[in-house]
Design an enzyme around this catalytic site. Sequence first.
Site, PDB file in Angstrom:
ATOM      1  N   GLY A  54       0.778  -1.223   0.000  1.00 17.54           N
ATOM      2  CA  GLY A  54       0.000   0.000   0.000  1.00 17.54           C
ATOM      3  C   GLY A  54       0.813   1.277   0.000  1.00 17.54           C
ATOM      4  O   GLY A  54       0.377   2.289   0.546  1.00 17.54           O
ATOM      5  N   ASN A  70       1.436   3.265  -2.562  1.00 14.62           N
ATOM      6  CA  ASN A  70       0.699   4.286  -3.314  1.00 14.62           C
ATOM      7  C   ASN A  70      -0.506   4.784  -2.524  1.00 14.62           C
ATOM      8  O   ASN A  70      -0.845   5.971  -2.579  1.00 14.62           O
ATOM      9  CB  ASN A  70       0.272   3.743  -4.673  1.00 14.62           C
ATOM     10  CG  ASN A  70       1.361   3.865  -5.720  1.00 14.62           C
ATOM     11  OD1 ASN A  70       1.855   4.952  -5.991  1.00 14.62           O
ATOM     12  ND2 ASN A  70       1.755   2.741  -6.309  1.00 14.62           N
ATOM     13  N   ARG A  73     -14.258 -15.927 -10.350  1.00 14.14           N
ATOM     14  CA  ARG A  73     -13.844 -14.523 -10.321  1.00 14.14           C
ATOM     15  C   ARG A  73     -15.061 -13.617 -10.327  1.00 14.14           C
ATOM     16  O   ARG A  73     -15.077 -12.582  -9.652  1.00 14.14           O
ATOM     17  CB  ARG A  73     -12.963 -14.213 -11.541  1.00 14.14           C
ATOM     18  CG  ARG A  73     -12.412 -12.786 -11.522  1.00 14.14           C
ATOM     19  CD  ARG A  73     -11.538 -12.506 -12.709  1.00 14.14           C
ATOM     20  NE  ARG A  73     -12.326 -12.315 -13.932  1.00 14.14           N
ATOM     21  CZ  ARG A  73     -11.802 -12.025 -15.111  1.00 14.14           C
ATOM     22  NH1 ARG A  73     -10.494 -11.940 -15.248  1.00 14.14           N
ATOM     23  NH2 ARG A  73     -12.572 -11.850 -16.175  1.00 14.14           N
ATOM     24  N   ILE A 113      -7.004  -9.168 -12.031  1.00 13.71           N
ATOM     25  CA  ILE A 113      -7.692  -8.609 -13.188  1.00 13.71           C
ATOM     26  C   ILE A 113      -9.167  -8.428 -12.834  1.00 13.71           C
ATOM     27  O   ILE A 113      -9.818  -9.349 -12.332  1.00 13.71           O
ATOM     28  CB  ILE A 113      -7.542  -9.536 -14.407  1.00 13.71           C
ATOM     29  CG1 ILE A 113      -6.073  -9.630 -14.820  1.00 13.71           C
ATOM     30  CG2 ILE A 113      -8.394  -9.038 -15.570  1.00 13.71           C
ATOM     31  CD1 ILE A 113      -5.812 -10.651 -15.915  1.00 13.71           C
ATOM     32  N   LEU A 114      -9.671  -7.238 -13.084  1.00 15.82           N
ATOM     33  CA  LEU A 114     -11.076  -6.959 -12.811  1.00 15.82           C
ATOM     34  C   LEU A 114     -11.930  -7.421 -13.985  1.00 15.82           C
ATOM     35  O   LEU A 114     -11.601  -7.164 -15.141  1.00 15.82           O
ATOM     36  CB  LEU A 114     -11.270  -5.459 -12.581  1.00 15.82           C
ATOM     37  CG  LEU A 114     -10.606  -4.899 -11.318  1.00 15.82           C
ATOM     38  CD1 LEU A 114     -10.591  -3.377 -11.355  1.00 15.82           C
ATOM     39  CD2 LEU A 114     -11.322  -5.392 -10.060  1.00 15.82           C
ATOM     40  N   ASN A 164      -6.063   3.191 -12.737  1.00 14.94           N
ATOM     41  CA  ASN A 164      -5.035   2.230 -12.342  1.00 14.94           C
ATOM     42  C   ASN A 164      -3.662   2.851 -12.540  1.00 14.94           C
ATOM     43  O   ASN A 164      -3.436   3.595 -13.500  1.00 14.94           O
ATOM     44  CB  ASN A 164      -5.138   0.957 -13.193  1.00 14.94           C
ATOM     45  CG  ASN A 164      -4.078  -0.074 -12.814  1.00 14.94           C
ATOM     46  OD1 ASN A 164      -3.938  -0.432 -11.641  1.00 14.94           O
ATOM     47  ND2 ASN A 164      -3.328  -0.552 -13.791  1.00 14.94           N
ATOM     48  N   GLU A 173      -9.913  -4.830 -21.138  1.00 14.88           N
ATOM     49  CA  GLU A 173      -8.649  -5.367 -21.620  1.00 14.88           C
ATOM     50  C   GLU A 173      -7.524  -4.966 -20.672  1.00 14.88           C
ATOM     51  O   GLU A 173      -7.459  -3.833 -20.212  1.00 14.88           O
ATOM     52  CB  GLU A 173      -8.344  -4.860 -23.035  1.00 14.88           C
ATOM     53  CG  GLU A 173      -9.278  -5.416 -24.097  1.00 14.88           C
ATOM     54  CD  GLU A 173     -10.667  -4.796 -24.059  1.00 14.88           C
ATOM     55  OE1 GLU A 173     -11.653  -5.472 -24.440  1.00 14.88           O
ATOM     56  OE2 GLU A 173     -10.775  -3.637 -23.598  1.00 14.88           O
ATOM     57  N   LEU A 174      -6.591  -5.882 -20.427  1.00 11.71           N
ATOM     58  CA  LEU A 174      -5.549  -5.687 -19.431  1.00 11.71           C
ATOM     59  C   LEU A 174      -4.651  -4.502 -19.767  1.00 11.71           C
ATOM     60  O   LEU A 174      -4.004  -4.480 -20.823  1.00 11.71           O
ATOM     61  CB  LEU A 174      -4.702  -6.964 -19.310  1.00 11.71           C
ATOM     62  CG  LEU A 174      -3.523  -6.906 -18.337  1.00 11.71           C
ATOM     63  CD1 LEU A 174      -4.026  -6.725 -16.910  1.00 11.71           C
ATOM     64  CD2 LEU A 174      -2.666  -8.159 -18.459  1.00 11.71           C
ATOM     65  N   ASP A 175      -4.600  -3.510 -18.869  1.00 11.39           N
ATOM     66  CA  ASP A 175      -3.691  -2.361 -18.971  1.00 11.39           C
ATOM     67  C   ASP A 175      -3.777  -1.671 -20.331  1.00 11.39           C
ATOM     68  O   ASP A 175      -2.773  -1.154 -20.842  1.00 11.39           O
ATOM     69  CB  ASP A 175      -2.238  -2.801 -18.703  1.00 11.39           C
ATOM     70  CG  ASP A 175      -2.057  -3.352 -17.298  1.00 11.39           C
ATOM     71  OD1 ASP A 175      -2.750  -2.876 -16.375  1.00 11.39           O
ATOM     72  OD2 ASP A 175      -1.229  -4.263 -17.112  1.00 11.39           O
ATOM     73  N   GLU A 231       6.113   6.883  -9.038  1.00 11.19           N
ATOM     74  CA  GLU A 231       4.711   6.469  -9.017  1.00 11.19           C
ATOM     75  C   GLU A 231       3.900   7.334  -8.056  1.00 11.19           C
ATOM     76  O   GLU A 231       2.778   7.757  -8.370  1.00 11.19           O
ATOM     77  CB  GLU A 231       4.584   5.007  -8.590  1.00 11.19           C
ATOM     78  CG  GLU A 231       4.905   3.991  -9.664  1.00 11.19           C
ATOM     79  CD  GLU A 231       4.593   2.581  -9.186  1.00 11.19           C
ATOM     80  OE1 GLU A 231       3.673   2.409  -8.352  1.00 11.19           O
ATOM     81  OE2 GLU A 231       5.280   1.648  -9.637  1.00 11.19           O
TER      82      GLU A 231
END
Length: 228
Positions: A12, A14, A63, A90-91, A105, A141-143, A172
């Site tokens: 945690g 960030n 999931r 992954i959401l 994200n 879609e991922l990232d 970051e």
Amino acid sequence: MQRIAVLASGRGSNLQAIIDAISAGDLAAGIVGVFSDKPAAAALQRVAPELRWSADARAYPSREDFDADLADAVAACRPDWVVCAGYLRILGDAFVERFRDRLLNIHPSLLPKYPGLRTHARAIADGEREHGASVHFVIPELDAGNVIAQAVVPVLAGDDVDSLSARVLAVEHPLLVAVLRLAVSGRLAEQGTTISVDGHPLFTALRLDSAGVLHAHHVPGASPSVPV
């Protein structure tokens, strides 16, 4: 005051950057919940017990079942923005659609390069000269969602995963806070496939400078910098 929900799977750091910015008066927002797929995640300990929600995702039959409980818990705190800050699952599509246009994200690479995991090792293996972090809107879609802003660091001779990871992590934190300042002040929006800042389309990702200021380069009609 804008309400921020944070999803995190690990220590945690960030999240702590967000907490510190709020405490210092640098971010006009409040954290209304921290959510994790790992009940032992250190991130949960950074906020008061009443703000914590966690469940072991591995205990769910699918999931989709876990995501449904997570989404209901997040929605219950009525967030204006949902921030994935070191959230490693992954959401699913249903979760993303429920919070579309307010789901952010932070990812440790200069997207579209190196989506997914092991970004630092892959950048070193490819001989990259630059690496960094990106904040983007989340899509199924991922990232792959629209990138709002990036922070760039050099890849130095002799870098290993640990040294490069530490250099990226250091940028970051200010990157995420700078983007959240835009978000909570109503200056950032996503309209379809286009990001806008102050009502103007953003055609290239903003860049964070060493002073923590976001700059928009080569954007028709935009000023050279976006003060945050």
